[in-house]
Write a protein that holds these residues in place. Structure first.
Motif, short mmCIF file in Angstrom:
data_model
loop_
_atom_site.label_atom_id
_atom_site.label_comp_id
_atom_site.label_asym_id
_atom_site.label_seq_id
_atom_site.Cartn_x
_atom_site.Cartn_y
_atom_site.Cartn_z
N ALA A 134 36.82 44.59 36.98
CA ALA A 134 35.59 44.57 37.71
C ALA A 134 34.75 45.96 37.48
N PHE A 135 33.54 45.87 37.83
CA PHE A 135 32.75 46.97 37.26
C PHE A 135 32.30 47.98 38.47
N GLY A 136 32.49 49.21 38.01
CA GLY A 136 32.01 50.31 38.76
C GLY A 136 33.12 50.64 39.85
N ILE A 137 32.45 51.50 40.62
CA ILE A 137 33.29 52.26 41.69
C ILE A 137 33.82 51.01 42.73
N ASP A 138 32.97 50.03 43.11
CA ASP A 138 33.61 48.95 43.66
C ASP A 138 34.51 47.95 43.04
N GLY A 139 34.18 47.96 41.54
CA GLY A 139 35.37 47.24 41.18
C GLY A 139 36.66 47.82 40.97
N PHE A 140 36.67 49.39 40.83
CA PHE A 140 37.72 50.18 40.81
C PHE A 140 38.74 49.90 42.02
N ARG A 141 37.94 49.62 43.45
CA ARG A 141 38.49 49.38 44.61
C ARG A 141 39.12 47.74 44.45
N ARG A 142 38.19 46.95 44.17
CA ARG A 142 38.63 45.59 44.16
C ARG A 142 39.60 45.16 43.36
N SER A 143 39.70 45.68 42.08
CA SER A 143 40.90 45.47 41.22
C SER A 143 41.80 45.78 41.70
N HIS A 144 42.00 47.17 42.15
CA HIS A 144 43.13 47.73 42.91
C HIS A 144 43.62 46.72 44.05
N GLU A 145 42.98 46.26 44.85
CA GLU A 145 43.37 45.40 46.18
C GLU A 145 43.89 44.25 45.53
N GLU A 146 43.41 43.60 44.43
CA GLU A 146 44.24 42.40 43.89
C GLU A 146 45.38 42.74 43.14
N ALA A 147 45.37 43.98 42.40
CA ALA A 147 47.01 44.24 42.04
C ALA A 147 47.91 44.48 43.17
N VAL A 148 47.36 45.16 44.12
CA VAL A 148 48.64 45.39 45.41
C VAL A 148 48.73 43.86 45.76
N ASP A 207 46.96 34.40 37.82
CA ASP A 207 47.70 33.15 38.22
C ASP A 207 48.04 33.35 39.80
N LEU A 208 48.13 34.46 40.64
CA LEU A 208 48.75 34.46 41.80
C LEU A 208 47.59 34.25 42.93
N ALA A 209 46.49 34.17 42.51
CA ALA A 209 45.37 34.17 43.54
C ALA A 209 45.65 33.53 44.72
N VAL A 210 45.90 32.33 44.49
CA VAL A 210 46.14 31.48 45.87
C VAL A 210 47.15 31.85 46.73
N PRO A 211 48.23 31.89 46.12
CA PRO A 211 49.48 32.21 47.08
C PRO A 211 49.12 33.69 47.72
N ALA A 212 48.56 34.41 46.81
CA ALA A 212 48.26 35.86 47.55
C ALA A 212 47.06 35.83 48.39
N MET A 213 46.23 35.22 48.43
CA MET A 213 45.28 34.86 49.54
C MET A 213 45.90 34.30 50.88
N LEU A 214 46.73 33.23 50.39
CA LEU A 214 47.22 32.57 51.49
C LEU A 214 48.25 33.17 52.46
N THR A 215 48.76 34.34 51.95
CA THR A 215 49.89 35.20 52.61
C THR A 215 49.49 36.59 52.80
N ALA A 216 48.13 36.80 52.65
CA ALA A 216 47.39 38.26 53.02
C ALA A 216 47.80 38.80 54.18
N THR A 217 48.12 37.87 55.19
CA THR A 217 48.43 38.48 56.42
C THR A 217 50.05 38.38 56.71
N GLY A 218 50.67 38.12 55.72
CA GLY A 218 51.95 37.63 56.09
C GLY A 218 52.40 36.32 55.64
N THR A 219 53.65 35.89 55.67
CA THR A 219 54.08 34.31 55.35
C THR A 219 54.41 33.54 56.37
N SER A 220 54.15 33.99 57.50
CA SER A 220 54.14 33.01 58.82
C SER A 220 53.23 31.92 58.66
N THR A 221 51.86 32.21 58.46
CA THR A 221 50.98 31.24 58.34
C THR A 221 51.27 30.45 57.32
#
Length: 443
Positions: free
Chosen positions: A302-316, A338-352
């Motif tokens: 992703a581009f620029g300083i915002d992309g620096f932050r967003r890509s990191h959040e995705e990697a984490v 590859d993992l966007a869907v499970p990553a988003m659906l478990t962003a706050t934990g696996t209970s949901t």
């Protein structure tokens, strides 16, 4: 030239050394006034001016052999400050007038600190010291031949050799020790500033790209691809050299022209690579390192300083998803793509996710072998665009087996699976990835 004032045979070394004089009018001293005044008080102005002349020639020779120690007038003066003060100090050591003065001067220590900040390597500094030693020895020996009567010359030259060796040995040790200490201080200070800048960027507090660049030495005006690296199973190691090497290798393989690597704990680090544009997908399977327990997760570019932050959040998020997945689910490298869907659906934990899976799958969420066969078949069936032929090839079973399992799953669910295809497919993806974490108990 040295003043060939006669000296009495057998006199102390300091006597003939007091007769030293510069060959020409000495330039303004680069040493501190205190260093010069102390030396003049001990041995006189003429020898001190001679030592300053020798120190200037040492600096010229060293820069001629090792250009990176120079770079301009200011850099030359920094070097001359050290060589000149060292020539003065060695004069006092050889004369026997040092009176417990240390070999290394404050001027020389200031110079070695400057070398650290400029990135001059220790081996270059030590080579410069050896060159200076040779120049200094030659100057003292030449003066001895001119000022000392032949009958005393051998003894005086031996004194020069012995005391100068002792001086340079002590000087080299002190300089190397100061270099290492300053390098450690400098690296710790730079690392602390870098870590704080990264934290501020990720927290949205630092948005000035130019200011961030000055601290990080990393170009934020391009596309950024973030990665996280760790050991699996976990190894709490303070030394992250292996992870840093892998991070550099992977980012280079992906085409990064700039790299930033930040250790964030024992056995874990964050990394970023930058370039004008990255390829749409990152393929890492072929670059697995020799250390088989190293894992890496990447975000999307992703581009620029915002992309620096967003890509990191995705990697984490990718790392978190990988770490909570069922054993053996992933290879050594995972991507957010590859993992966007499970990553988003478990962003706050696996209970949901667990509630969602069990609600959507109902009896298919049971922890039994039969339920697992039905889930795997449905997942492949949906992945192959509801083609029983393609699913059968993928699962290495017959078409009739696939048809039977799809029918049986629909019966257990109590509805036509085509009516809730998206929700069912998502629940199957989560079940396949997180296993027992989101499934029901085993019978």
């Amino acid at each position: 030239m040295p003043d060939a004032t006669t000296s009495t045979p057998g006199t102390a070394a300091s006597v003939w050394l007091r007769n030293l004089r510069p060959a020409a009018a000495a330039p303004e001293s680069a040493s501190t006034a205190a260093t010069v005044a102390d030396a003049v008080d001990r041995i006189g102005p003429g020898p001190v001016e001679w030592a300053c002349e020798v120190g200037g020639s040492m600096a010229t020779r060293i820069i001629g052999q090792i250009p990176e120690l120079g770079g301009g007038t200011e850099q030359f003066d920094t070097l001359r400050m050290g060589t000149e003060s060292s020539a003065i100090r060695s004069l006092l050591w050889i004369s026997g007038l040092a009176e417990s003065l240390p070999a290394v001067t404050e001027e020389a220590l200031a110079g070695v600190r400057e070398f650290v900040r400029r990135g001059v390597s220790l081996d270059r500094v030590l080579r410069g010291i050896r060159l200076g030693h040779a120049q200094m020895a030659t100057s003292f020996m030449t003066a001895c031949r001119e000022l000392v009567p032949p009958g005393e010359r051998t003894d005086q030259m031996q004194i020069i050799s012995d005391r100068l060796f002792e001086y340079i040995d002590a000087f080299s040790g002190d300089m190397a020790g100061e270099y290492i200490s300053e390098r450690d201080r400098w690296m710790a200070s730079a690392a602390a500033a870098r870590d704080e800048a990264v934290r501020q960027i990720l927290g949205g507090e630092l948005t000035d790209t130019a200011a961030a660049h000055r601290v990080l030495g990393y170009d934020l005006t391009r596309h950024n691809l973030a990665a996280t690296l760790w050991y699996e199973p976990t190894r709490n190691r303070s030394d992250t050299a292996e992870l840093q090497t892998v991070a550099h290798d992977v980012l280079t393989r992906l085409g990064a022209t700039g790299r930033l690597v930040v250790p964030v704990g024992a056995g874990r680090l964050w990394a970023w690579g930058s370039r004008r544009e990255f390829a749409p997908t990152a393929i890492l399977d072929d670059s697995r390192p020799a250390q088989r327990d190293i894992r890496i997760a990447t975000g999307t570019a992703a581009f620029g300083i915002d992309g620096f932050r967003r890509s990191h959040e995705e990697a984490v998020a990718t790392e978190r998803t990988t770490r909570t997945s069922a054993p053996g689910t992933d290879g050594w490298a995972t991507t957010y793509t590859d993992l966007a869907v499970p990553a988003m659906l478990t962003a706050t934990g696996t209970s949901t996710a667990r509630e969602f899976v069990q609600r959507e799958l109902g009896p298919l969420a049971a922890g039994t072998a039969h339920a697992a066969d039905l889930r795997n078949t449905l997942l492949s069936y949906f992945g192959e665009e509801s083609s029983p032929f393609a699913a059968a090839r993928h699962l290495h079973v017959s078409r009739n087996t696939v048809a039977y399992r799809v029918k049986r799953a629909s019966e257990l669910l109590g509805y036509d699976i085509s009516t809730r295809r998206y929700e069912l497919h998502t629940a199957l993806i989560l079940a396949a990835r997180f296993g027992a974490t989101v499934l029901g108990p085993t019978d």
